[in-house]
Write a protein that holds these residues in place. Structure first.
Motif, PDB file in Angstrom:
ATOM      1  N   GLU A   1       0.789  -1.216   0.018  1.00 42.18           N
ATOM      2  CA  GLU A   1       0.208   0.056   0.139  1.00 42.18           C
ATOM      3  C   GLU A   1       0.663   1.441   0.127  1.00 42.18           C
ATOM      4  N   THR A   2       1.829   1.189   0.679  1.00 43.46           N
ATOM      5  CA  THR A   2       2.766   2.418   0.918  1.00 43.46           C
ATOM      6  C   THR A   2       3.481   2.452  -0.701  1.00 43.46           C
ATOM      7  N   TYR A   3       3.996   1.228  -1.164  1.00 38.04           N
ATOM      8  CA  TYR A   3       4.444   1.289  -2.512  1.00 38.04           C
ATOM      9  C   TYR A   3       3.860   1.846  -3.635  1.00 38.04           C
ATOM     10  N   LEU A   4       2.001   1.570  -3.639  1.00 37.02           N
ATOM     11  CA  LEU A   4       1.516   1.917  -4.603  1.00 37.02           C
ATOM     12  C   LEU A   4       0.518   3.412  -4.303  1.00 37.02           C
ATOM     13  N   LYS A   5       0.915   4.074  -3.158  1.00 42.39           N
ATOM     14  CA  LYS A   5       0.294   5.305  -2.587  1.00 42.39           C
ATOM     15  C   LYS A   5       0.158   6.431  -3.589  1.00 42.39           C
ATOM     16  N   PRO A   6       1.385   6.481  -4.435  1.00 44.26           N
ATOM     17  CA  PRO A   6       1.499   7.810  -5.134  1.00 44.26           C
ATOM     18  C   PRO A   6       0.452   7.648  -6.309  1.00 44.26           C
ATOM     19  N   PHE A   7       0.246   6.700  -6.854  1.00 48.47           N
ATOM     20  CA  PHE A   7      -0.810   6.078  -7.794  1.00 48.47           C
ATOM     21  C   PHE A   7      -2.383   6.322  -7.482  1.00 48.47           C
ATOM     22  N   GLY A   8      -2.669   6.286  -6.081  1.00 42.76           N
ATOM     23  CA  GLY A   8      -4.023   6.440  -5.826  1.00 42.76           C
ATOM     24  C   GLY A   8      -4.257   7.971  -5.968  1.00 42.76           C
ATOM     25  N   ASN A   9      -3.586   8.952  -6.123  1.00 41.59           N
ATOM     26  CA  ASN A   9      -4.029  10.335  -6.486  1.00 41.59           C
ATOM     27  C   ASN A   9      -4.148  10.383  -7.785  1.00 41.59           C
ATOM     28  N   GLU A  10      -3.435   9.448  -8.879  1.00 44.02           N
ATOM     29  CA  GLU A  10      -3.463   9.528 -10.292  1.00 44.02           C
ATOM     30  C   GLU A  10      -5.118   8.842 -10.662  1.00 44.02           C
ATOM     31  N   LEU A  11      -5.369   7.809  -9.985  1.00 47.62           N
ATOM     32  CA  LEU A  11      -6.742   7.482 -10.253  1.00 47.62           C
ATOM     33  C   LEU A  11      -7.747   8.244  -9.648  1.00 47.62           C
ATOM     34  N   VAL A  12      -7.625   8.895  -8.662  1.00 47.23           N
ATOM     35  CA  VAL A  12      -8.777   9.675  -8.185  1.00 47.23           C
ATOM     36  C   VAL A  12      -8.729  11.139  -9.045  1.00 47.23           C
ATOM     37  N   ASP A  13      -7.450  11.627  -9.633  1.00 45.40           N
ATOM     38  CA  ASP A  13      -7.805  12.576 -10.724  1.00 45.40           C
ATOM     39  C   ASP A  13      -8.228  12.252 -11.790  1.00 45.40           C
ATOM     40  N   LYS A  14      -8.031  10.873 -12.229  1.00 45.10           N
ATOM     41  CA  LYS A  14      -8.674  10.566 -13.509  1.00 45.10           C
ATOM     42  C   LYS A  14     -10.046  10.378 -13.295  1.00 45.10           C
ATOM     43  N   ALA A  15     -10.798   9.892 -12.073  1.00 47.69           N
ATOM     44  CA  ALA A  15     -11.902   9.948 -11.777  1.00 47.69           C
ATOM     45  C   ALA A  15     -12.625  11.105 -11.721  1.00 47.69           C
ATOM     46  N   ASN A  16     -11.767  12.148 -11.478  1.00 46.54           N
ATOM     47  CA  ASN A  16     -12.513  13.558 -11.267  1.00 46.54           C
ATOM     48  C   ASN A  16     -12.715  14.102 -12.670  1.00 46.54           C
ATOM     49  N   ARG A  17     -11.747  13.902 -13.756  1.00 51.69           N
ATOM     50  CA  ARG A  17     -11.771  14.067 -14.758  1.00 51.69           C
ATOM     51  C   ARG A  17     -12.740  13.644 -15.782  1.00 51.69           C
ATOM     52  N   GLN A  18     -12.993  12.360 -15.379  1.00 51.59           N
ATOM     53  CA  GLN A  18     -14.259  11.574 -15.937  1.00 51.59           C
ATOM     54  C   GLN A  18     -15.585  12.296 -15.475  1.00 51.59           C
ATOM     55  N   LEU A  19     -15.891  12.593 -14.090  1.00 50.68           N
ATOM     56  CA  LEU A  19     -17.053  13.232 -13.541  1.00 50.68           C
ATOM     57  C   LEU A  19     -17.245  14.465 -14.096  1.00 50.68           C
ATOM     58  N   ILE A  20     -16.253  15.569 -14.382  1.00 50.96           N
ATOM     59  CA  ILE A  20     -16.292  16.651 -15.011  1.00 50.96           C
ATOM     60  C   ILE A  20     -16.860  16.560 -16.322  1.00 50.96           C
ATOM     61  N   ALA A  21     -16.157  15.429 -17.054  1.00 50.23           N
ATOM     62  CA  ALA A  21     -16.431  15.440 -18.615  1.00 50.23           C
ATOM     63  C   ALA A  21     -17.885  15.169 -18.622  1.00 50.23           C
ATOM     64  N   SER A  22     -18.398  14.184 -17.601  1.00 54.55           N
ATOM     65  CA  SER A  22     -19.745  13.555 -17.992  1.00 54.55           C
ATOM     66  C   SER A  22     -20.648  14.729 -17.410  1.00 54.55           C
ATOM     67  N   VAL A  23     -20.420  15.640 -16.705  1.00 60.03           N
ATOM     68  CA  VAL A  23     -21.186  16.732 -16.302  1.00 60.03           C
ATOM     69  C   VAL A  23     -21.215  17.721 -17.518  1.00 60.03           C
ATOM     70  N   ARG A  24     -20.247  18.084 -18.176  1.00 56.41           N
ATOM     71  CA  ARG A  24     -20.093  18.989 -19.181  1.00 56.41           C
ATOM     72  C   ARG A  24     -20.822  18.362 -20.421  1.00 56.41           C
ATOM     73  N   LYS A  25     -20.833  17.065 -20.521  1.00 55.18           N
ATOM     74  CA  LYS A  25     -21.469  16.256 -21.639  1.00 55.18           C
ATOM     75  C   LYS A  25     -23.008  16.309 -21.551  1.00 55.18           C
ATOM     76  N   CYS A  26     -23.543  16.176 -20.254  1.00 63.54           N
ATOM     77  CA  CYS A  26     -24.938  16.233 -19.506  1.00 63.54           C
ATOM     78  C   CYS A  26     -25.250  17.758 -19.836  1.00 63.54           C
ATOM     79  N   LYS A  27     -24.675  18.708 -19.521  1.00 64.57           N
ATOM     80  CA  LYS A  27     -24.867  20.098 -19.685  1.00 64.57           C
ATOM     81  C   LYS A  27     -25.260  20.471 -21.422  1.00 64.57           C
ATOM     82  N   TRP A  28     -24.226  19.893 -22.166  1.00 61.29           N
ATOM     83  CA  TRP A  28     -24.371  20.047 -23.417  1.00 61.29           C
ATOM     84  C   TRP A  28     -25.572  19.363 -24.047  1.00 61.29           C
TER      85      TRP A  28
END
Length: 332
Positions: free
Chosen positions: A295-322
């Motif tokens: 878990e310590t070894y992989l900890k830096p990648f957790g933020n990458e996955l969260v950032d990816k999920a955030n980008r997907q969420l924003i994209a889905s909101v923008r798509k919904c708005k469009w």
């Protein structure tokens, strides 16, 4: 306090004391520890003796907060890395605890509080899936036989579940049986069994050691060496040679990409994590001593996955708005 302890306090010289410890480590066949203790002693002698080969270093004068802080500042002025400074300080702390055991009246549990003894997490580099594919399918005609072998070892470390170079180098021919490799990790002594992928079988068949007298699966180490210290030096030389040749290979196949012997292991862990493999599976594959280490070894990648999920969420909101705006305009 017993007679021996009374005699040691204030009279024992650091150099003489550490040399005794180093000799004990040699007898116990612990070459890595011998190397670290010897490097620490040489460094402190350079600091304390002002260029002379030797000088008096009473341990009661060495182990004071002020003297240790001076040593830390001396290392910082010479631009030693934080991890190197920490290694030397932690070695001195081990010597101090051995000389003045915790719990005794003279022991100072806060002696090293004002110097750095932590570990700076290094940014580890991993290759992408596409880059690994390029290496697996690379045209080797432009590489020398030595370079081809080095690339094969790098690929094998990846294919064999991120096997560390030290474990690959020490694999024995007897470790390979019935399509599996069974060995113990050098770092943790944890037993590992790996089913050999067909891609790895091809490389093993081509680059295995052909000499019947050698017990090693690959011609990386000198099988004639029996002394533990010489074996350690032999491995260190092999590691440096491997990294140097690997750099040459990558400059041709992946220009601008920096790699080391550790990259194959880190790449395997990174790609496994991003492909959705459970942390428990990754931990077992890497041979870590506990899930917490992974878990310590992989900890830096957790933020990458969260950032990816955030980008997907924003994209889905923008798509919904469009989509809503399009439907609104269509209704006008």
């Amino acid at each position: 306090m017993n007679e021996v302890e009374t005699k040691d306090v204030g009279t024992t010289d650091l150099s003489a004391y550490m040399m005794k410890v180093i000799e004990e480590l040699r007898r116990d066949r612990k070459p890595p520890a011998v190397h670290i203790y010897a490097c620490t002693l040489r460094s402190f002698i350079r600091f304390s003796c002002s260029g002379e080969e030797e000088c008096s270093m009473p341990m009661q004068e060495v182990f004071t907060p002020g003297r240790l802080k001076e040593y830390e500042q001396w290392m910082l002025l010479r631009k030693l890395t934080q991890n190197t400074i920490s290694t030397y300080m932690r070695t001195l702390r081990a010597v101090y605890n051995r000389w003045m055991p915790p719990g005794t009246a003279e022991h100072n549990p806060r002696l090293f509080d004002d110097v750095y003894t932590g570990v700076v997490s290094q940014t580890k580099r991993a290759l992408t899936a596409r880059q690994m594919e390029q290496l697996l399918e690379a045209d080797l005609s432009g590489l020398s036989p030595q370079q081809q072998a080095v690339l094969a070892y790098f690929l094998l470390m990846f294919l064999l579940r991120g096997m560390p170079f030290i474990d690959l180098a020490h694999l024995r021919k007897r470790d390979m049986q019935d399509g599996r490799i069974t060995y113990s990790r050098h770092k943790t002594d944890k037993p590992i069994t790996v089913r050999i992928p067909r891609e790895a079988l091809v490389l093993i068949a081509k680059y295995a050691d052909r000499h019947s007298a050698s017990p090693y699966l690959f011609p990386i180490l000198d099988a004639r060496i029996r002394d533990s210290w010489q074996s350690y030096r032999n491995y260190q030389d092999a590691l440096r040679h491997f990294n140097r040749k690997l750099g040459q290979v990558m400059s041709r196949l992946l220009p601008g990409v920096r790699v080391s012997s550790y990259t194959a292991r880190h790449t395997w862990a990174t790609l496994a994590f991003h492909s959705g493999q459970p942390v428990g599976i990754i931990s077992q594959a890497l041979g870590h001593s506990s899930l917490r280490v992974t878990e310590t070894y992989l900890k830096p990648f957790g933020n990458e996955l969260v950032d990816k999920a955030n980008r997907q969420l924003i994209a889905s909101v923008r798509k919904c708005k469009w989509k809503n705006e399009t439907e609104y305009r269509a209704g006008l």
